[in-house]
Design an enzyme around this catalytic site. Structure first.
Site, PDB file in Angstrom:
ATOM      1  N   TYR A  25      -2.656 -19.491   6.168  1.00 15.55           N
ATOM      2  CA  TYR A  25      -2.463 -18.402   5.195  1.00 15.55           C
ATOM      3  C   TYR A  25      -2.753 -18.910   3.777  1.00 15.55           C
ATOM      4  O   TYR A  25      -3.494 -18.293   3.014  1.00 15.55           O
ATOM      5  CB  TYR A  25      -1.030 -17.896   5.305  1.00 15.55           C
TER       6      TYR A  25
ATOM      7  N   ASP B 226      17.055 -25.369   5.690  1.00 16.15           N
ATOM      8  CA  ASP B 226      17.109 -24.479   4.534  1.00 16.15           C
ATOM      9  C   ASP B 226      15.729 -24.137   3.989  1.00 16.15           C
ATOM     10  O   ASP B 226      15.583 -23.215   3.201  1.00 16.15           O
ATOM     11  CB  ASP B 226      17.884 -25.181   3.389  1.00 16.15           C
TER      12      ASP B 226
ATOM     13  N   GLY C 185       0.819  -1.206   0.000  1.00 14.71           N
ATOM     14  CA  GLY C 185       0.000   0.000   0.000  1.00 14.71           C
ATOM     15  C   GLY C 185       0.853   1.256   0.000  1.00 14.71           C
ATOM     16  O   GLY C 185       0.588   2.219  -0.720  1.00 14.71           O
TER      17      GLY C 185
HETATM   18  P1  NAP Z   1       1.329  -5.734   5.225  1.00 19.03           P
HETATM   19  O1  NAP Z   1       2.469  -4.800   5.089  1.00 19.03           O
HETATM   20  O2  NAP Z   1       1.360  -6.732   6.333  1.00 19.03           O
HETATM   21  O3  NAP Z   1      -0.018  -4.864   5.348  1.00 19.03           O
HETATM   22  C1  NAP Z   1      -1.246  -5.473   5.642  1.00 19.03           C
HETATM   23  C2  NAP Z   1      -2.331  -4.453   5.435  1.00 19.03           C
HETATM   24  O4  NAP Z   1      -3.603  -5.076   5.733  1.00 19.03           O
HETATM   25  C3  NAP Z   1      -2.196  -3.233   6.344  1.00 19.03           C
HETATM   26  O5  NAP Z   1      -2.575  -2.072   5.633  1.00 19.03           O
HETATM   27  C4  NAP Z   1      -3.220  -3.532   7.453  1.00 19.03           C
HETATM   28  O6  NAP Z   1      -3.767  -2.361   8.048  1.00 19.03           O
HETATM   29  C5  NAP Z   1      -4.301  -4.252   6.639  1.00 19.03           C
HETATM   30  N1  NAP Z   1      -5.152  -5.062   7.520  1.00 19.03           N
HETATM   31  C6  NAP Z   1      -4.791  -6.161   8.224  1.00 19.03           C
HETATM   32  N2  NAP Z   1      -5.840  -6.596   8.973  1.00 19.03           N
HETATM   33  C7  NAP Z   1      -6.873  -5.750   8.699  1.00 19.03           C
HETATM   34  C8  NAP Z   1      -8.213  -5.664   9.174  1.00 19.03           C
HETATM   35  N3  NAP Z   1      -8.706  -6.554  10.046  1.00 19.03           N
HETATM   36  N4  NAP Z   1      -8.994  -4.680   8.697  1.00 19.03           N
HETATM   37  C9  NAP Z   1      -8.514  -3.767   7.818  1.00 19.03           C
HETATM   38  N5  NAP Z   1      -7.264  -3.797   7.317  1.00 19.03           N
HETATM   39  C10 NAP Z   1      -6.434  -4.770   7.774  1.00 19.03           C
HETATM   40  O7  NAP Z   1       1.094  -6.532   3.872  1.00 19.03           O
HETATM   41  P2  NAP Z   1       1.892  -6.402   2.479  1.00 19.03           P
HETATM   42  O8  NAP Z   1       3.210  -7.075   2.677  1.00 19.03           O
HETATM   43  O9  NAP Z   1       1.801  -5.012   1.987  1.00 19.03           O
HETATM   44  O10 NAP Z   1       1.033  -7.364   1.556  1.00 19.03           O
HETATM   45  C11 NAP Z   1       0.001  -6.856   0.714  1.00 19.03           C
HETATM   46  C12 NAP Z   1      -0.669  -8.028   0.009  1.00 19.03           C
HETATM   47  O11 NAP Z   1       0.297  -8.725  -0.775  1.00 19.03           O
HETATM   48  C13 NAP Z   1      -1.274  -9.048   0.976  1.00 19.03           C
HETATM   49  O12 NAP Z   1      -2.519  -9.476   0.464  1.00 19.03           O
HETATM   50  C14 NAP Z   1      -0.269 -10.185   0.970  1.00 19.03           C
HETATM   51  O13 NAP Z   1      -0.864 -11.431   1.247  1.00 19.03           O
HETATM   52  C15 NAP Z   1       0.270 -10.117  -0.453  1.00 19.03           C
HETATM   53  N6  NAP Z   1       1.635 -10.645  -0.624  1.00 19.03           N
HETATM   54  C16 NAP Z   1       2.632 -10.248   0.225  1.00 19.03           C
HETATM   55  C17 NAP Z   1       3.919 -10.754   0.045  1.00 19.03           C
HETATM   56  C18 NAP Z   1       5.049 -10.356   0.977  1.00 19.03           C
HETATM   57  O14 NAP Z   1       6.164 -10.915   0.831  1.00 19.03           O
HETATM   58  N7  NAP Z   1       4.841  -9.442   1.915  1.00 19.03           N
HETATM   59  C19 NAP Z   1       4.198 -11.640  -1.008  1.00 19.03           C
HETATM   60  C20 NAP Z   1       3.160 -11.977  -1.875  1.00 19.03           C
HETATM   61  C21 NAP Z   1       1.885 -11.466  -1.675  1.00 19.03           C
HETATM   62  P3  NAP Z   1      -3.088  -1.732   9.403  1.00 19.03           P
HETATM   63  O15 NAP Z   1      -1.769  -1.158   8.975  1.00 19.03           O
HETATM   64  O16 NAP Z   1      -4.048  -0.685   9.832  1.00 19.03           O
HETATM   65  O17 NAP Z   1      -2.942  -2.882  10.355  1.00 19.03           O
END
Ligand code: NAP
Length: 317
Positions: free
Chosen positions: A139, A273, A17
């Site tokens: 997950y 690993d 985001g």
């Molecule tokens: P992140 O940094 O953990 O952010 C999670 C977001 O979800 C935050 O804005 C959080 O809001 C919001 N959220 C969580 N619980 C919520 C709730 N109950 N109500 C409203 N909002 C809520 O995630 P990211 O790493 O940016 O990942 C974004 C997407 O990409 C996700 O769908 C993830 O599964 C996918 N993804 C991530 C990775 C990775 O390596 N990180 C890899 C592949 C795909 P708050 O800040 O207010 O808590």
């Protein structure tokens, strides 16, 4: 003039985001309004709060990023919480988007939810061809259900609900927790601490496994392309190409060099690993975007380290 569109981003305060907010500032088109929400705007586990926050903006398009996201150790400990949180969020968001007739919804899966035993390179269509790794079943199945929901909502209601599937993500505003982070933010934080305390860097495992990583600003550009242009019912991987896969050892070298760490680096080979590789195919992405250029990993890591050091006091550590 192009039709006006309102694009609502759930999970707008997370790593992806944050990247989207920055890229949108530069790439926003005049007919687009972008709205970023997070849990303070409404807890998406609650249907009434979900309805209220989405109906407040009446988006035409939704990028659904909100999710419980964590590293392997937290996943093992909290599989049930992650499963229930993500199922509630996804069910509520989909229900409301269907009710207010959103024109396009794109949700975000992850390559790590693919079956544990597969042939390489992994292609998009293999998603349901076997169980995911046991450590992250909560997950993985909550994310796989988004694909099932896309199909059901399309069949029953004609909704244009789709998913994209990014590989391992890294960048500014990641979760840098020492206990709970993914590999790159975890390493950056560890190296930062070793530098400060003048201790050797201990890396778990042999360093041999191979991974593809995508910089969050690159993924943000791809997400913007998808919400504007992508309408294929089938999923699409977003990843650097197979040739850009790197070993954990090479990754450690880059983080060490870019952090200016001069101490010893020890690979603790008694630790597991994990899977040797999880290579995904970018053939489909390249059909649509043959010329898309990814940020070289050294550059992306340099930018992430800079952000982490400048924001150490407020970063998720
Ligand atoms: P992140 O940094 O953990 O952010 C999670 C977001 O979800 C935050 O804005 C959080 O809001 C919001 N959220 C969580 N619980 C919520 C709730 N109950 N109500 C409203 N909002 C809520 O995630 P990211 O790493 O940016 O990942 C974004 C997407 O990409 C996700 O769908 C993830 O599964 C996918 N993804 C991530 C990775 C990775 O390596 N990180 C890899 C592949 C795909 P708050 O800040 O207010 O808590």
């Amino acid at each position: 003039m192009d039709e006006k569109v309102t694009i609502l981003v759930t999970g707008g305060s997370g790593m992806l985001g944050y990247a989207l907010q920055r890229v949108v500032k530069v790439e926003k088109r005049p007919n687009e309004e972008w709205i970023f929400i997070n849990s303070k705007d409404g807890d998406l586990r609650d249907i009434n709060q979900t309805r209220k926050v989405i109906e407040k903006y009446m988006p035409t398009h939704v990028l659904h990023l909100a999710s419980a996201v964590s590293g392997m150790f937290r996943n093992i400990k909290f599989n049930s919480d992650v499963l229930l949180t993500n199922q509630s969020i996804n069910t509520n968001v989909y229900q409301v988007c269907k009710d207010i007739k959103v024109k396009k919804l794109i949700s975000c899966l992850s390559t790590c939810i693919y079956p544990d035993n597969v042939t390489y390179p992994i292609t998009e269509s293999m998603l349901h061809n076997g169980a995911p790794h046991i450590t992250s079943i909560g997950y993985s199945f909550s994310k796989r259900m988004l694909d099932v929901m896309n199909r059901c909502y399309r069949m029953q209601y004609g909704c244009n609900f789709l998913s994209v599937i990014p590989t391992n993500l890294y960048g500014p505003n990641d979760n840098f927790s020492l206990e709970d982070a993914h590999v790159i933010p975890g390493l950056i934080h560890k190296v930062h601490r070793c530098k400060k305390e003048d201790t050797p860097l201990i890396v778990w495992g042999t360093g041999k496994p191979l991974r593809q990583f995508i910089f969050s600003y690159d993924l943000a550009k791809l997400m913007i392309w998808a919400i504007r242009e992508y309408n294929d019912e089938e999923n699409i991987f977003f990843s650097v190409d197979e040739d850009d896969e790197i070993s954990i050892k090479e990754l450690v070298e880059i983080v060490v060099e870019e952090s200016g760490f001069k101490g010893d680096v020890v690979f603790d080979e008694t630790k597991t690993d994990g899977q040797y590789k999880k290579t995904v195919s970018t053939a489909k992405m390249r059909q649509f975007l043959p010329d898309f250029k990814f940020t070289p990993i050294r550059e992306g890591i340099r930018e992430t380290i800079r952000w982490f050091e400048e924001n150490y006091e407020t970063a998720r550590t």
